[in-house]
Scaffold this active site. Structure first.
Site, mmCIF file in Angstrom:
data_model
loop_
_atom_site.group_PDB
_atom_site.id
_atom_site.type_symbol
_atom_site.label_atom_id
_atom_site.label_comp_id
_atom_site.label_asym_id
_atom_site.label_seq_id
_atom_site.Cartn_x
_atom_site.Cartn_y
_atom_site.Cartn_z
ATOM 1 N N LYS A 184 0.105 20.976 8.416
ATOM 2 C CA LYS A 184 1.423 20.986 9.061
ATOM 3 C C LYS A 184 1.737 19.628 9.707
ATOM 4 C CE LYS A 184 1.841 25.046 7.530
ATOM 5 N NZ LYS A 184 1.391 26.336 7.999
HETATM 6 C C1 LIG Z 1 1.139 27.860 7.644
HETATM 7 C C2 LIG Z 1 2.101 28.960 7.726
HETATM 8 C C3 LIG Z 1 1.895 30.094 8.538
HETATM 9 C C4 LIG Z 1 0.584 30.386 9.199
HETATM 10 O O1 LIG Z 1 0.149 29.394 10.052
HETATM 11 P P1 LIG Z 1 -1.359 29.428 10.570
HETATM 12 O O2 LIG Z 1 -1.327 28.479 11.730
HETATM 13 O O3 LIG Z 1 -2.219 28.950 9.443
HETATM 14 O O4 LIG Z 1 -1.675 30.798 10.982
HETATM 15 C C5 LIG Z 1 2.914 31.016 8.684
HETATM 16 N N1 LIG Z 1 4.077 30.864 8.024
HETATM 17 C C6 LIG Z 1 4.306 29.818 7.211
HETATM 18 C C7 LIG Z 1 5.634 29.700 6.535
HETATM 19 C C8 LIG Z 1 3.316 28.847 7.019
HETATM 20 O O5 LIG Z 1 3.532 27.836 6.165
#
Ligand SMILES: *Cc1c(COP(=O)(O)O)cnc(C)c1O
Length: 386
Positions: A184
């Site tokens: 992210k």
């Molecule tokens: C990465 C992601 C999540 C989950 O995030 P985590 O921190 O890995 O739990 C949820 N929704 C979307 C759209 C994502 O890309």
């Protein structure tokens, strides 16, 4: 993998993060404490919300947010099927039903129209996913929610730094859930954040993230006015640690620079992909005044390009270029198919995208030449098959 391979993504961590981690270790306090508090304060200021509550993933954030908003058995929550499984899974584990609104083909966002089309008398909440770093039509969705007495919980995993009509996602009174997974825009290794303006909701988030005990570990051991604690409700163990927040504090300070770099790289991609038939970047989402460029997603049109998306990803790997699949339609995954009886054709635009989307490498430390290399690899593949 040889050094010559270009990955889909790589975190940008530096001396500041390393120094802060060392300070945390030397301080003797490594779980949730002063760094988490500081990260929460700086994050809430950045997005423009009264509260930011740190948790150990966006999945946890979604779980806690849905719980705090009172979602449970018998409720329906409208969301997108063009998302990571966690979005639907957290609705499902609460005994509620995820109802999938279709997406717009240009932006892969749900719209007020598609959400409206699947509303029933059991709908309790809308859980829009801000896809790839652009924003959904938040005003449209908020208007719809207000007129039907629904809650909005945003999956903002892709939207750290995204702005809708000049307002940061996460600011104001609509609950937003963020992710700090290494792919992210900013990372804490793993981590997440929930933002809101509501004092009452923020208190619930804090309670649910830590055992349902009405004081967290740091206030129990750090600032002793009373040694007593009380279990108010059975809660979870979702707290972020100071080791993780040490990264988050410096990542957040660098975020605007990251987004600037991502924006520049995305513009290069758009220029260089313009002449390649069958490879099409997503279009702009109206209302998005700042695209955080979490992902650079293109759709592969097999008839024009010469092969389908899956083959494209294999051939790119052979060229030493990593790609990503964000996402395959959740409603067609085994659990959702078998529980709700979904079949091909039920959610057409999402299924169209599910067969075509691929994410190209995009991260702040990529060079301009790396973009050229990716586009050259695509041209090479196209020449090879046509
Ligand atoms: C990465 C992601 C999540 C989950 O995030 P985590 O921190 O890995 O739990 C949820 N929704 C979307 C759209 C994502 O890309």
């Amino acid at each position: 993998m040889s050094d010559n391979n270009l990955p889909l993504s790589r975190p940008s961590l530096g001396e500041e993060e390393i120094g802060e981690i060392l300070d945390v270790i030397q301080s003797g306090w490594i779980t949730s404490g002063p760094r988490v508090k500081r990260f929460e304060e700086e994050f809430s200021r950045y997005v423009g919300a009264r509260h930011a509550v740190a948790v150990n993933s966006c999945t946890a954030a979604l779980h806690v947010a849905l719980l705090a908003h009172g979602i449970g058995a018998g409720d329906e929550v409208i969301t997108s099927s063009m998302t990571w499984s966690a979005t639907a899974n957290m609705i499902e584990v609460l005994g509620a039903k995820p109802v999938f609104a279709d997406v717009d083909r240009q932006t892969l966002q749900v719209t007020p129209e598609t959400v409206s089309a699947v509303m029933t008398e059991r709908t309790r909440a809308i859980l829009p996913v801000h896809f790839a770093g652009q924003s959904c039509d938040l005003d449209g969705l908020a208007g719809l929610a207000a007129s039907h007495g629904l809650t909005i919980i945003q999956d903002a995993a892709h939207a750290v730094g995204t702005e809708f009509c000049g307002r940061r996602i996460g600011g104001g009174d609509l609950t937003a859930c963020f992710s700090f997974h290494p792919i992210k825009n900013i990372t804490t290794g793993e981590g997440g954040m929930i933002t809101t303006d509501s004092d009452e909701l923020a208190d619930k988030f804090r309670l649910l993230r830590f055992h349902g005990v009405n004081r967290d570990a740091w206030s129990r051991y750090g600032k002793i006015d009373s040694p007593r604690y009380e279990t108010v409700t059975p809660g979870w163990k979702y707290n972020l640690t100071d080791l993780q927040a040490a990264l988050g504090i410096h990542q957040l300070a660098k975020l605007d620079g990251f987004i600037e770099r991502r924006t520049h790289l995305a513009e290069l991609y758009r220029d260089q992909l313009a002449g390649i038939d069958g490879v099409k970047p997503l279009g702009p989402a109206s209302g998005t005044s700042r695209h955080a460029w979490h992902l650079f997603v293109v759709t592969i049109e097999a008839d024009q390009f010469g092969c389908d998306r899956d083959r494209f990803m294999q051939l790119m790997a052979q060229q030493g270029v990593g790609t990503g699949l964000h996402f395959t339609a959740v409603h067609l995954h085994e659990h959702y198919r078998s529980r709700y009886g979904y079949a091909l054709g039920d959610i057409p635009n999402t299924e169209w995208a599910s067969d075509r989307v691929v994410s190209l490498p995009l991260f702040p430390r990529m060079s301009d030449a790396d973009v050229t290399r990716v586009c050259e690899a695509i041209r090479t593949i196209k020449r090879g098959i046509s």
